[in-house]
Design a protein around this motif. Sequence first.
Motif, PDB file in Angstrom:
ATOM      1  N   LYS A 294       0.836  -1.213   0.000  1.00 52.58           N
ATOM      2  CA  LYS A 294       0.000   0.000   0.000  1.00 52.58           C
ATOM      3  C   LYS A 294       0.863   1.254   0.000  1.00 52.58           C
ATOM      4  N   LYS A 295       1.971   1.224   0.740  1.00 51.97           N
ATOM      5  CA  LYS A 295       2.848   2.391   0.815  1.00 51.97           C
ATOM      6  C   LYS A 295       3.534   2.652  -0.521  1.00 51.97           C
ATOM      7  N   LEU A 296       3.952   1.602  -1.201  1.00 46.11           N
ATOM      8  CA  LEU A 296       4.561   1.771  -2.525  1.00 46.11           C
ATOM      9  C   LEU A 296       3.555   2.349  -3.519  1.00 46.11           C
ATOM     10  N   LEU A 297       2.320   1.854  -3.481  1.00 50.70           N
ATOM     11  CA  LEU A 297       1.278   2.395  -4.358  1.00 50.70           C
ATOM     12  C   LEU A 297       1.000   3.857  -4.033  1.00 50.70           C
ATOM     13  N   GLU A 301       1.376   7.068  -6.481  1.00 53.79           N
ATOM     14  CA  GLU A 301       0.226   7.924  -6.764  1.00 53.79           C
ATOM     15  C   GLU A 301       0.521   9.389  -6.446  1.00 53.79           C
ATOM     16  N   GLN A 302       1.295   9.607  -5.405  1.00 52.68           N
ATOM     17  CA  GLN A 302       1.604  10.970  -4.993  1.00 52.68           C
ATOM     18  C   GLN A 302       2.594  11.653  -5.929  1.00 52.68           C
ATOM     19  N   THR A 303       3.549  10.889  -6.435  1.00 54.96           N
ATOM     20  CA  THR A 303       4.649  11.530  -7.167  1.00 54.96           C
ATOM     21  C   THR A 303       4.869  11.009  -8.582  1.00 54.96           C
ATOM     22  N   GLY A 304       4.252   9.855  -8.945  1.00 54.25           N
ATOM     23  CA  GLY A 304       4.640   9.224 -10.204  1.00 54.25           C
ATOM     24  C   GLY A 304       3.600   9.150 -11.294  1.00 54.25           C
ATOM     25  N   LEU A 305       2.348   9.473 -11.004  1.00 55.27           N
ATOM     26  CA  LEU A 305       1.303   9.293 -12.015  1.00 55.27           C
ATOM     27  C   LEU A 305       1.539  10.127 -13.266  1.00 55.27           C
ATOM     28  N   GLN A 306       2.165  11.275 -13.110  1.00 51.88           N
ATOM     29  CA  GLN A 306       2.400  12.145 -14.262  1.00 51.88           C
ATOM     30  C   GLN A 306       3.832  12.045 -14.796  1.00 51.88           C
ATOM     31  N   ASN A 397      -4.856 -12.683  -1.878  1.00 51.38           N
ATOM     32  CA  ASN A 397      -4.445 -12.476  -3.275  1.00 51.38           C
ATOM     33  C   ASN A 397      -5.436 -11.587  -3.999  1.00 51.38           C
ATOM     34  N   ARG A 398      -6.717 -11.825  -3.781  1.00 50.34           N
ATOM     35  CA  ARG A 398      -7.743 -11.051  -4.477  1.00 50.34           C
ATOM     36  C   ARG A 398      -7.710  -9.587  -4.051  1.00 50.34           C
ATOM     37  N   ASP A 399      -7.556  -9.320  -2.760  1.00 50.09           N
ATOM     38  CA  ASP A 399      -7.518  -7.933  -2.279  1.00 50.09           C
ATOM     39  C   ASP A 399      -6.264  -7.205  -2.756  1.00 50.09           C
ATOM     40  N   THR A 400      -5.131  -7.910  -2.765  1.00 49.00           N
ATOM     41  CA  THR A 400      -3.885  -7.286  -3.221  1.00 49.00           C
ATOM     42  C   THR A 400      -3.933  -7.010  -4.715  1.00 49.00           C
ATOM     43  N   LEU A 401      -4.480  -7.942  -5.485  1.00 54.85           N
ATOM     44  CA  LEU A 401      -4.626  -7.736  -6.929  1.00 54.85           C
ATOM     45  C   LEU A 401      -5.536  -6.545  -7.208  1.00 54.85           C
ATOM     46  N   LYS A 402      -6.608  -6.398  -6.450  1.00 46.07           N
ATOM     47  CA  LYS A 402      -7.532  -5.281  -6.668  1.00 46.07           C
ATOM     48  C   LYS A 402      -6.825  -3.950  -6.399  1.00 46.07           C
ATOM     49  N   LEU A 405      -4.692  -3.213  -9.429  1.00 45.63           N
ATOM     50  CA  LEU A 405      -5.462  -2.817 -10.607  1.00 45.63           C
ATOM     51  C   LEU A 405      -6.038  -1.412 -10.472  1.00 45.63           C
ATOM     52  N   GLU A 406      -6.436  -1.037  -9.275  1.00 40.86           N
ATOM     53  CA  GLU A 406      -6.933   0.327  -9.067  1.00 40.86           C
ATOM     54  C   GLU A 406      -5.832   1.349  -9.343  1.00 40.86           C
ATOM     55  N   PHE A 407      -4.610   1.021  -8.939  1.00 36.30           N
ATOM     56  CA  PHE A 407      -3.485   1.907  -9.234  1.00 36.30           C
ATOM     57  C   PHE A 407      -3.206   1.974 -10.729  1.00 36.30           C
ATOM     58  N   LEU A 408      -3.214   0.812 -11.404  1.00 37.77           N
ATOM     59  CA  LEU A 408      -2.934   0.787 -12.840  1.00 37.77           C
ATOM     60  C   LEU A 408      -3.985   1.568 -13.621  1.00 37.77           C
ATOM     61  N   ARG A 409      -5.215   1.540 -13.176  1.00 38.11           N
ATOM     62  CA  ARG A 409      -6.258   2.323 -13.837  1.00 38.11           C
ATOM     63  C   ARG A 409      -5.958   3.818 -13.726  1.00 38.11           C
ATOM     64  N   LYS A 410      -5.405   4.243 -12.608  1.00 38.28           N
ATOM     65  CA  LYS A 410      -5.025   5.651 -12.438  1.00 38.28           C
ATOM     66  C   LYS A 410      -3.856   6.011 -13.356  1.00 38.28           C
ATOM     67  N   VAL A 411      -2.917   5.080 -13.519  1.00 41.70           N
ATOM     68  CA  VAL A 411      -1.786   5.333 -14.422  1.00 41.70           C
ATOM     69  C   VAL A 411      -2.295   5.580 -15.838  1.00 41.70           C
TER      70      VAL A 411
END
Length: 607
Positions: A294-297, A301-306, A397-402, A405-411
């Motif tokens: 969660k911390k890596l994501l 999100e804070q510094t890398g999306l753009q 596994n399911r919660d971590t994968l979700k 995927l939520e992060f990848l959708r933001k990317v």
Amino acid sequence: MHRKATYQRIGSMSLSPSAPERCVSRDSMEDYWSEMKNIEEERQGGPEELMERASVDEAELEEAWLQEAGLSTLVTGTQSDGPAEALLSTLTRSQAAMVKKRLDNYTQTLRKRNRQPMRHVRDVFSTPDASSELTPPVSPNGQIAPKLPQWNAPKVPPSCPADTNGSGSASETVVLSFDVPYSEGAGAHRKGRECQDCRRICKDDRDLPSFQIVRPRQGVTRVNDLSSEDIKKIGYISLIELTTFYDFLGIEMKRNRVVRSRARDCGIFGVPLTTLLENDQKKSPGSRVPLVFKKLLSKLEQTGLQTEGILRVPGSASRVKHLRQELELKFYEDRFDWDQVRQNDAAGLLKMFIRELPNPLLTQQHLPAFTAAQSISSPKHQIQALHLLILLLPEANRDTLKALLEFLRKVVAYEEKNRMSLWNVSMIVAPNLFTFRGKNVKQEEMQGAVAAAQLVRLLITHQDLLWTVPCFLISHIRKMNEAATGKKTPTSEKSKRRLLKRWNLEKERERSEVTDFRDGVIRVHAPLHAKVSMAIQLNAEMKARDIMARFDIENGRGSRSAARRQRQYLFEVGGNIGERCLDPDAHLLDVYRVNPHCEWVLKSRLT
């Protein structure tokens, strides 16, 4: 030089017109091979895989399948309070035929090895016909137990309209219904007819079909809306349904044998998800995703999306190695300095964390089934297969994968800034999710991993749909719970008296509820509200959100500021379900009709 030539050769093969990825841009393919090269370089000089390999035994694989499907008593021959008898009573004929096929294969394999099976397939199924119904179960005293009701699927509605032009349209909308088992909808394959859903669609970002969901009147159910016990039963049925579905599509349902690994029990990298969560919950109770993940994501999100090329451009190998060591030593002591982590280094650590899980994020046993979904030509059937596979994953596994995927959708949402399209992201993530163990990766395995990018695209794009539970599975659960309740018998005088008392109370309650139902009235309990109970008169159009709003008004929470407080949801509790958080758009009269003996409780969600 040899490895580089191998990557280039396979890359050119994958770009041939006959490859499934013929619509993929060359830039996306280069992203994939670059990521594969980075992974291979990282593996060189690394520790050997600490896996105990074992030969694949067909009987053991079939036994593992039966156990994961909740049918272990068919293997052991023991009678217990397990779900097998109740589960078998709810299967469709096609699903029952698949269980019979697997059990028969298990029995025949044991006979070849001169071992006597605990229960012959004839003890479970009445006739050798593939469409036969189940025989009544036999009780321990040899008596035939009362036959439990068998759930029959409703008639399958027609598939999507035929495409008269013979090809998909970029604006095509595919209708998805959750009312009928997916295997029942694959009747065209079973009868040898052409399936309209299997017409090939050229897959670039613009041509992904949109899926129109037929919203059920009982409301959409998300994975976390159900109790853990009911989710466990969902897994049993999902495995049987997926195997039946694949069989109709002509796909062999392969499984990897789960091999023991000498995994670490502390630290961060190379630690099983369940162990990480056990350690994390001591620090942060209720954690469902590893804290470091969660911390890596959050950092990205804070510094890398753009950041241009995020996920694609690798960080410094030496810096990532140093940061990894620092995380191992300092993360749980809250001494790690996150300000020193650059965006590309965080992306490298994130992918390294996924790759080094002792058991892959998609799990070792189900990775072949995910891979097999790549050969399905219809996006609709691919979505249906992925839907069942997601429900098969362990909770961690399911919660971590979700979360991933939520992060990848933001990317992807920041594509104009970071130059990372859906295909770019999918091509880079695919080899990290579809990890093939060992240093000598076979050429055909790498070719198969390229097709995995299409599955990653579907996972990212349709993740909200995939994390719901289809109505036909909820119906299975209700039938299972009803069947399990009906077969329970008291074992002692004390338990008989207790059961008789409960029956009498339930009868009184039923009489009261019947009276209430005639008047269209239910009673909703709200223990956290000032008004803890309220009688509600139902009508055909009343929804769960109407009850939630009425309690807010009665308790003076209708103001705008009150909306920011922790929200309360309506639950159906008990009856033929463990617990289900109702969709605000669920029609309550429809819920009441399928579960008339439930309690109605207004409370907050745990997640």
